[in-house]
Design a protein around this motif. Structure first.
Motif, PDB file in Angstrom:
ATOM      1  N   LEU A   1       5.066   7.142   1.293  1.00  0.00           N
ATOM      2  CA  LEU A   1       4.904   6.164   2.364  1.00  0.00           C
ATOM      3  C   LEU A   1       4.494   4.836   1.752  1.00  0.00           C
ATOM      4  O   LEU A   1       3.646   4.810   0.858  1.00  0.00           O
ATOM      5  CB  LEU A   1       3.827   6.624   3.359  1.00  0.00           C
ATOM      6  CG  LEU A   1       3.520   5.676   4.528  1.00  0.00           C
ATOM      7  CD1 LEU A   1       4.742   5.518   5.443  1.00  0.00           C
ATOM      8  CD2 LEU A   1       2.319   6.170   5.327  1.00  0.00           C
ATOM      9  N   GLY A   2       5.093   3.765   2.205  1.00  0.00           N
ATOM     10  CA  GLY A   2       4.726   2.438   1.722  1.00  0.00           C
ATOM     11  C   GLY A   2       4.640   1.464   2.866  1.00  0.00           C
ATOM     12  O   GLY A   2       5.398   1.561   3.834  1.00  0.00           O
TER      13      GLY A   2
ATOM     14  N   ALA B   1       0.867  -1.174   0.000  1.00  0.00           N
ATOM     15  CA  ALA B   1       0.000   0.000   0.000  1.00  0.00           C
ATOM     16  C   ALA B   1       0.903   1.223   0.000  1.00  0.00           C
ATOM     17  O   ALA B   1       1.951   1.225   0.652  1.00  0.00           O
ATOM     18  CB  ALA B   1      -0.902   0.008   1.235  1.00  0.00           C
ATOM     19  N   TRP B   2       0.495   2.265  -0.740  1.00  0.00           N
ATOM     20  CA  TRP B   2       1.350   3.437  -0.908  1.00  0.00           C
ATOM     21  C   TRP B   2       0.576   4.738  -0.742  1.00  0.00           C
ATOM     22  O   TRP B   2      -0.595   4.833  -1.128  1.00  0.00           O
ATOM     23  CB  TRP B   2       1.955   3.464  -2.315  1.00  0.00           C
ATOM     24  CG  TRP B   2       2.759   2.271  -2.696  1.00  0.00           C
ATOM     25  CD1 TRP B   2       2.330   1.182  -3.413  1.00  0.00           C
ATOM     26  CD2 TRP B   2       4.139   2.032  -2.397  1.00  0.00           C
ATOM     27  NE1 TRP B   2       3.373   0.295  -3.569  1.00  0.00           N
ATOM     28  CE2 TRP B   2       4.491   0.778  -2.965  1.00  0.00           C
ATOM     29  CE3 TRP B   2       5.116   2.765  -1.717  1.00  0.00           C
ATOM     30  CZ2 TRP B   2       5.763   0.251  -2.861  1.00  0.00           C
ATOM     31  CZ3 TRP B   2       6.392   2.233  -1.607  1.00  0.00           C
ATOM     32  CH2 TRP B   2       6.712   0.990  -2.179  1.00  0.00           C
ATOM     33  N   LEU B   3       1.263   5.736  -0.220  1.00  0.00           N
ATOM     34  CA  LEU B   3       0.875   7.129  -0.378  1.00  0.00           C
ATOM     35  C   LEU B   3       1.880   7.698  -1.375  1.00  0.00           C
ATOM     36  O   LEU B   3       3.097   7.621  -1.140  1.00  0.00           O
ATOM     37  CB  LEU B   3       0.961   7.896   0.945  1.00  0.00           C
ATOM     38  CG  LEU B   3       0.824   9.426   0.831  1.00  0.00           C
ATOM     39  CD1 LEU B   3      -0.578   9.819   0.359  1.00  0.00           C
ATOM     40  CD2 LEU B   3       1.155  10.093   2.163  1.00  0.00           C
ATOM     41  N   VAL B   4       1.379   8.217  -2.487  1.00  0.00           N
ATOM     42  CA  VAL B   4       2.270   8.707  -3.535  1.00  0.00           C
ATOM     43  C   VAL B   4       1.949  10.148  -3.899  1.00  0.00           C
ATOM     44  O   VAL B   4       0.832  10.625  -3.697  1.00  0.00           O
ATOM     45  CB  VAL B   4       2.176   7.842  -4.819  1.00  0.00           C
ATOM     46  CG1 VAL B   4       2.518   6.395  -4.528  1.00  0.00           C
ATOM     47  CG2 VAL B   4       0.808   7.954  -5.476  1.00  0.00           C
TER      48      VAL B   4
ATOM     49  N   LYS C   1      -2.099  10.665  -3.632  1.00  0.00           N
ATOM     50  CA  LYS C   1      -3.055   9.585  -3.845  1.00  0.00           C
ATOM     51  C   LYS C   1      -2.636   8.368  -3.031  1.00  0.00           C
ATOM     52  O   LYS C   1      -1.449   8.154  -2.768  1.00  0.00           O
ATOM     53  CB  LYS C   1      -3.120   9.193  -5.327  1.00  0.00           C
ATOM     54  CG  LYS C   1      -3.701  10.256  -6.228  1.00  0.00           C
ATOM     55  CD  LYS C   1      -3.755   9.806  -7.667  1.00  0.00           C
ATOM     56  CE  LYS C   1      -4.363  10.907  -8.544  1.00  0.00           C
ATOM     57  NZ  LYS C   1      -4.253  10.594  -9.970  1.00  0.00           N
ATOM     58  N   VAL C   2      -3.616   7.553  -2.654  1.00  0.00           N
ATOM     59  CA  VAL C   2      -3.363   6.239  -2.065  1.00  0.00           C
ATOM     60  C   VAL C   2      -3.482   5.211  -3.177  1.00  0.00           C
ATOM     61  O   VAL C   2      -4.441   5.239  -3.955  1.00  0.00           O
ATOM     62  CB  VAL C   2      -4.368   5.934  -0.932  1.00  0.00           C
ATOM     63  CG1 VAL C   2      -4.341   4.452  -0.569  1.00  0.00           C
ATOM     64  CG2 VAL C   2      -4.063   6.778   0.300  1.00  0.00           C
ATOM     65  N   THR C   3      -2.496   4.336  -3.276  1.00  0.00           N
ATOM     66  CA  THR C   3      -2.519   3.287  -4.286  1.00  0.00           C
ATOM     67  C   THR C   3      -2.143   1.960  -3.635  1.00  0.00           C
ATOM     68  O   THR C   3      -1.702   1.921  -2.484  1.00  0.00           O
ATOM     69  CB  THR C   3      -1.528   3.569  -5.433  1.00  0.00           C
ATOM     70  OG1 THR C   3      -0.182   3.521  -4.918  1.00  0.00           O
ATOM     71  CG2 THR C   3      -1.780   4.926  -6.065  1.00  0.00           C
ATOM     72  N   LYS C   4      -2.305   0.893  -4.387  1.00  0.00           N
ATOM     73  CA  LYS C   4      -1.820  -0.416  -3.960  1.00  0.00           C
ATOM     74  C   LYS C   4      -1.206  -1.085  -5.173  1.00  0.00           C
ATOM     75  O   LYS C   4      -1.603  -0.813  -6.316  1.00  0.00           O
ATOM     76  CB  LYS C   4      -2.943  -1.267  -3.374  1.00  0.00           C
ATOM     77  CG  LYS C   4      -4.085  -1.557  -4.332  1.00  0.00           C
ATOM     78  CD  LYS C   4      -5.193  -2.333  -3.634  1.00  0.00           C
ATOM     79  CE  LYS C   4      -6.360  -2.578  -4.589  1.00  0.00           C
ATOM     80  NZ  LYS C   4      -7.443  -3.319  -3.958  1.00  0.00           N
ATOM     81  N   THR C   5      -0.212  -1.925  -4.932  1.00  0.00           N
ATOM     82  CA  THR C   5       0.462  -2.621  -6.026  1.00  0.00           C
ATOM     83  C   THR C   5       0.627  -4.086  -5.656  1.00  0.00           C
ATOM     84  O   THR C   5       0.743  -4.434  -4.480  1.00  0.00           O
ATOM     85  CB  THR C   5       1.851  -2.021  -6.317  1.00  0.00           C
ATOM     86  OG1 THR C   5       2.649  -2.047  -5.120  1.00  0.00           O
ATOM     87  CG2 THR C   5       1.744  -0.593  -6.831  1.00  0.00           C
ATOM     88  N   GLU C   6       0.641  -4.932  -6.683  1.00  0.00           N
ATOM     89  CA  GLU C   6       0.813  -6.363  -6.448  1.00  0.00           C
ATOM     90  C   GLU C   6       2.294  -6.713  -6.375  1.00  0.00           C
ATOM     91  O   GLU C   6       3.136  -6.073  -7.001  1.00  0.00           O
ATOM     92  CB  GLU C   6       0.118  -7.187  -7.539  1.00  0.00           C
ATOM     93  CG  GLU C   6       0.788  -7.153  -8.900  1.00  0.00           C
ATOM     94  CD  GLU C   6       0.464  -5.924  -9.722  1.00  0.00           C
ATOM     95  OE1 GLU C   6       1.005  -5.812 -10.854  1.00  0.00           O
ATOM     96  OE2 GLU C   6      -0.311  -5.068  -9.246  1.00  0.00           O
ATOM     97  N   ASN C   7       2.586  -7.721  -5.583  1.00  0.00           N
ATOM     98  CA  ASN C   7       3.934  -8.286  -5.464  1.00  0.00           C
ATOM     99  C   ASN C   7       4.966  -7.194  -5.191  1.00  0.00           C
ATOM    100  O   ASN C   7       4.882  -6.512  -4.198  1.00  0.00           O
ATOM    101  CB  ASN C   7       4.253  -9.132  -6.691  1.00  0.00           C
ATOM    102  CG  ASN C   7       3.266 -10.275  -6.848  1.00  0.00           C
ATOM    103  OD1 ASN C   7       2.890 -10.917  -5.879  1.00  0.00           O
ATOM    104  ND2 ASN C   7       2.810 -10.529  -8.070  1.00  0.00           N
ATOM    105  N   GLY C   8       5.935  -7.008  -6.108  1.00  0.00           N
ATOM    106  CA  GLY C   8       6.974  -6.014  -5.869  1.00  0.00           C
ATOM    107  C   GLY C   8       6.807  -4.727  -6.640  1.00  0.00           C
ATOM    108  O   GLY C   8       7.655  -3.839  -6.562  1.00  0.00           O
TER     109      GLY C   8
END
Length: 198
Positions: free
Chosen positions: A160-161, A130-133, A141-148
């Motif tokens: 922030l991650g 999960a990220w704050l970018v 924005k708040v985002t999410k990413t899979e795996n790496g």
């Protein structure tokens, strides 16, 4: 340049009273992160990526059209992610005013930001982050990413991650990922570090 495992910016037990035990840090940093470093170095040896920065490798090997990324990408990106993660945590003195102001302007309130961030992390199916970018247009924005996969892949700045792979929380929180995320936001974030990235 070869990948190198960074020292933690604090002792292995520095976050134990805040919800991240010495045992978790020993497994997560000393074993998991070290494996990304060691495997990444083996994979880039003798390739066009040998001698490149981690950021160059992540951006250069990410394939937006692929479900499964290459071994070089996976190890480079996870090395980068974890290096940021250790710095984004630490014993804290509260949230600087400029961070509180920016989060309130972007999300309506700090509590709403935390709700959105925790929701992104809890809602990430399987492993990921999960990220704050800061997006390419300067907005938060708040985002999410899979795996790496990480914000570098999209031209974003990671402020922030939070690692939501099970090895990040299972020793301390078992299968309670939402509780881990709440604890991370309330007790573990080094908000001064977040401010330095804005």
């Amino acid at each position: 340049m070869a990948f190198e495992l960074p020292d933690l910016p604090y002792a292995h037990d520095a976050l134990a009273d805040l919800g991240m035990s010495k045992e978790t840090m020993e497994y997560h940093h000393d074993i998991h992160h070290k494996a990304y470093v060691d495997n990444g170095n083996k994979l880039i040896a003798g390739t066009e990526w040998e001698g490149k920065s981690v950021e160059e490798i992540v951006k250069g090997t990410y394939d937006a059209n692929a479900v499964a990324q290459s071994g070089i990408f996976n190890n480079a990106s996870q090395h980068w992610n974890h290096t940021q993660f250790w710095e984004m945590m630490g014993p804290q003195d509260g949230m600087p005013g400029e961070v509180e102001k920016a989060l309130t302007e972007a999300f309506g309130s700090v509590d709403k930001f935390k709700e959105d961030f925790a929701g992104a992390g809890a809602g990430q199916f399987g492993s990921g982050w999960a990220w704050l970018v800061k997006d390419t247009d300067g907005s938060l924005k708040v985002t999410k990413t899979e795996n790496g996969v990480n914000p570098l892949c999209f031209g974003q700045t990671a402020l922030l991650g939070c690692d939501v792979w099970e090895h990040s929380y299972y020793i301390d929180f078992r299968n309670k990922r939402p509780a881990y995320l709440t604890n991370f936001l309330d007790k573990l974030v080094n908000w001064e570090n977040v401010a330095s990235r804005m």
